[in-house]
Design a protein around this motif. Structure first.
Motif, mmCIF file in Angstrom:
data_model
loop_
_atom_site.group_PDB
_atom_site.id
_atom_site.type_symbol
_atom_site.label_atom_id
_atom_site.label_comp_id
_atom_site.label_asym_id
_atom_site.label_seq_id
_atom_site.Cartn_x
_atom_site.Cartn_y
_atom_site.Cartn_z
ATOM 1 N N PRO A 99 57.929 5.541 47.544
ATOM 2 C CA PRO A 99 56.681 5.268 47.670
ATOM 3 C C PRO A 99 55.839 4.666 47.239
ATOM 4 N N THR B 220 53.118 4.890 52.644
ATOM 5 C CA THR B 220 53.244 5.778 54.491
ATOM 6 C C THR B 220 54.217 4.558 55.262
ATOM 7 N N LEU B 221 53.995 3.319 55.465
ATOM 8 C CA LEU B 221 54.826 2.036 56.045
ATOM 9 C C LEU B 221 56.372 3.134 55.707
ATOM 10 N N TRP B 222 56.439 3.257 54.478
ATOM 11 C CA TRP B 222 57.948 4.036 54.046
ATOM 12 C C TRP B 222 58.499 4.608 54.482
ATOM 13 N N CYS B 223 57.609 6.295 54.516
ATOM 14 C CA CYS B 223 57.452 7.487 55.039
ATOM 15 C C CYS B 223 57.867 6.855 55.959
ATOM 16 N N VAL B 224 57.218 6.611 57.284
ATOM 17 C CA VAL B 224 57.677 5.851 58.264
ATOM 18 C C VAL B 224 59.085 5.378 58.634
ATOM 19 N N ARG B 225 59.268 3.805 58.128
ATOM 20 C CA ARG B 225 60.932 3.384 58.098
ATOM 21 C C ARG B 225 61.620 4.904 58.060
ATOM 22 N N GLY C 158 48.645 2.265 51.533
ATOM 23 C CA GLY C 158 49.445 1.884 53.176
ATOM 24 C C GLY C 158 50.777 1.598 52.577
ATOM 25 N N GLY C 159 51.485 0.858 51.746
ATOM 26 C CA GLY C 159 52.804 0.926 51.718
ATOM 27 C C GLY C 159 53.625 2.103 51.745
#
Length: 389
Positions: free
Chosen positions: A5, A14-19, A11-12
C-alpha cells in the motif's frame, strides 16, 4: 516486485486495502459454496430415499436416517478389516461402497417386510429364503460387533450362526402370528407414522448397543491431496463426494425416466390399484423402491464418514431430519425437487455456519422447514395434488 500500500500513496493504499478485502471476502464466499455443495450432495442422496417411498406409499420412512448411519458403520468395519491388506485406496473404497449398499439394501427390505407390510396388506410367515437372509444378517451383525470390539476369539465363532438362527426363529414366530388374520387391511396413516418412528428408535439404540455411544474415527483412505483454484481449496473427499453423488443421482433419474422398471415405478406411484390391474407386481416395485433408497443412503453414509471422519450412532437422526427437510423444501415425492432441496439446504447450512455461527447450523434446517410449510407447503417443485384414497 510485490505491491504494497505504501507504493500507491494515501489514496492508492486505501484502494489496495479495499480490493484485498474484497478478494478475501469473495474467496471465503466461494469456499463456503464449495463446502455447501459437498454437504448438500449428501443430503440430496438421503432425501431421494424419503421422496421415493413417499411417492408410492405416501409414507414418511423416518427409519431412513438410521439406514444412512448403518452404511457409515459398515464402511468403518470394511476399512478396519481390509485396511491392513495393502489394497489400493480406490479398491478399498469400492469394497466399502458395495458392502454398505448390500447391508443397507437388506436392511431396507427388512424394514418394508417387518415394519410396514403387515400394516399395509396381508402378512404371511417368512419363507426359507427370507429366513436364510435373516440368519446371515444376524451372523454378520455379531461378526461386525466383535470386529469393532477387537475381534472374535476362536471359541466364539460358533456364536454368530447361533445368533442368526435365533433371530430367524424369532421373526418366523412373529410373522406366523401377524399372518393369521388373512384379509388385507387399510391402516391409518398415523399408525404407519408411529411405526416408522418406532423402527427409527429401535435401529438407533440397537446400533448404540453394538458399537457403543462414543464417536468412532474413520481411518484415512483417500490420498491426502488438494489443489487451490483462485484461492479456494478443494480436497479429494469433496471431489469424491460430489462426483459419486452426481453419478448416483443421474443413474437414478435415468432408471426412473427411461426404463420399463421406472415406468412401472411411476405407474405404481400414480395409482397403485390401476397398476395392479395392468399386471404390474406392485409389491415387488415397493421392495425395489426401498432397496434403491437404502442403497443411496448407504452411499451417503460412506461419503459422510470419509468427509467428516467422525461418526456415532446418532448421526442418522440428525441427517435424517435434515434430509426430510430437504425433501419437503424441494417438493416431497419429486425426485428433482429432492436434489434441489438437498443442495439448497447444504448451501444454507454452510453459509450460516461460516457467516453467523457454527453452533446454529442445526437450527437453519428447521427454520427452512417451518418457512416452507407456512409459505409453500407443496415445496419448490411440488404440485398440490389430492390425497390418494
Amino acid at each position: 516486485m510485490i505491491e504494497h500500500p505504501s507504493h500507491f500513496g494515501t489514496g492508492g493504499g486505501t484502494l489496495w486495502c479495499v480490493r484485498r478485502a474484497l478478494r478475501f471476502a469473495l474467496q471465503e464466499l466461494v469456499q463456503q459454496l464449495v463446502n455447501g455443495i459437498t454437504l448438500g450432495s449428501v443430503y440430496a442422496l438421503i432425501a431421494l430415499g424419503y421422496t421415493m417411498v413417499y411417492g408410492i406409499l405416501e409414507l414418511i420412512n423416518f427409519a431412513h436416517g438410521e439406514v444412512f448411519m448403518v452404511g457409515a458403520f459398515v464402511a468403518l468395519g470394511v476399512f478396519v478389516v481390509l485396511g491392513g491388506a495393502g489394497l489400493p485406496w480406490w479398491l478399498l473404497l469400492l469394497a466399502a461402497l458395495l458392502c454398505a449398499m448390500a447391508v443397507c439394501s437388506l436392511l431396507g427390505m427388512g424394514l418394508e417386510r417387518l415394519a410396514y407390510r403387515p400394516l399395509l396388506s396381508e402378512a404371511k410367515p417368512l419363507g426359507a429364503v427370507e429366513l436364510g437372509v435373516i440368519a446371515a444378517s444376524g451372523s454378520g451383525i455379531w461378526w461386525l460387533y466383535h470386529q469393532l470390539k477387537g475381534g472374535l476369539s476362536q471359541a466364539e465363532w460358533w456364536l454368530g450362526p447361533a445368533v442368526g438362527l435365533g433371530a430367524a426363529a424369532a421373526f418366523w414366530g412373529l410373522f406366523a402370528y401377524l399372518g393369521r388374520s388373512g384379509p388385507a387391511r387399510k391402516t391409518p396413516r398415523l399408525s404407519l407414522l408411529i411405526t416408522a418412528l418406532g423402527a427409527s428408535i429401535l435401529l438407533q439404540n440397537a446400533m448404540r448397543l453394538i458399537v457403543g455411544s462414543r464417536d468412532r474415527i474413520l481411518p484415512e483412505v483417500l490420498p491426502a491431496w488438494s489443489f487451490t483454484l483462485a484461492g479456494v481449496q478443494i480436497t479429494a473427499p469433496q471431489i469424491l463426494t460430489v462426483g459419486v453423488s452426481v453419478t448416483a443421482m443421474v443413474l437414478l433419474t435415468w432408471l426412473v425416466q427411461s426404463t420399463r422398471l421406472g415406468k412401472a415405478m411411476r405407474a405404481t406411484a400414480q395409482d397403485i390399484e390401476a397398476a395392479q390391474l395392468m399386471g404390474i407386481n406392485t409389491r415387488l416395485i415397493i421392495v425395489i423402491v426401498f432397496v434403491l433408497g437404502s442403497s443411496l443412503a448407504a452411499v451417503a453414509g460412506v461419503l459422510f464418514g470419509i468427509f467428516f471422519k467422525s461418526i456415532n450412532f446418532f448421526i442418522g437422526f440428525q441427517a435424517g431430519l435434515k434430509a426430510f427437510t430437504a425433501a419437503v423444501l424441494g417438493g416431497i415425492g419429486n425426485i428433482p425437487g429432492a436434489v434441489l432441496g438437498g443442495l439448497l439446504l447444504g448451501l444454507l447450512e454452510s453459509l450460516g455456519s461460516g457467516y453467523i455461527s457454527s453452533e446454529w447450523k442445526d437450527v437453519f434446517a428447521f427454520i427452512v422447514l417451518v418457512g416452507v410449510l407456512l409459505l409453500r407447503p407443496s415445496g419448490l417443485l411440488g404440485e398440490n395434488v389430492p390425497e390418494k384414497v
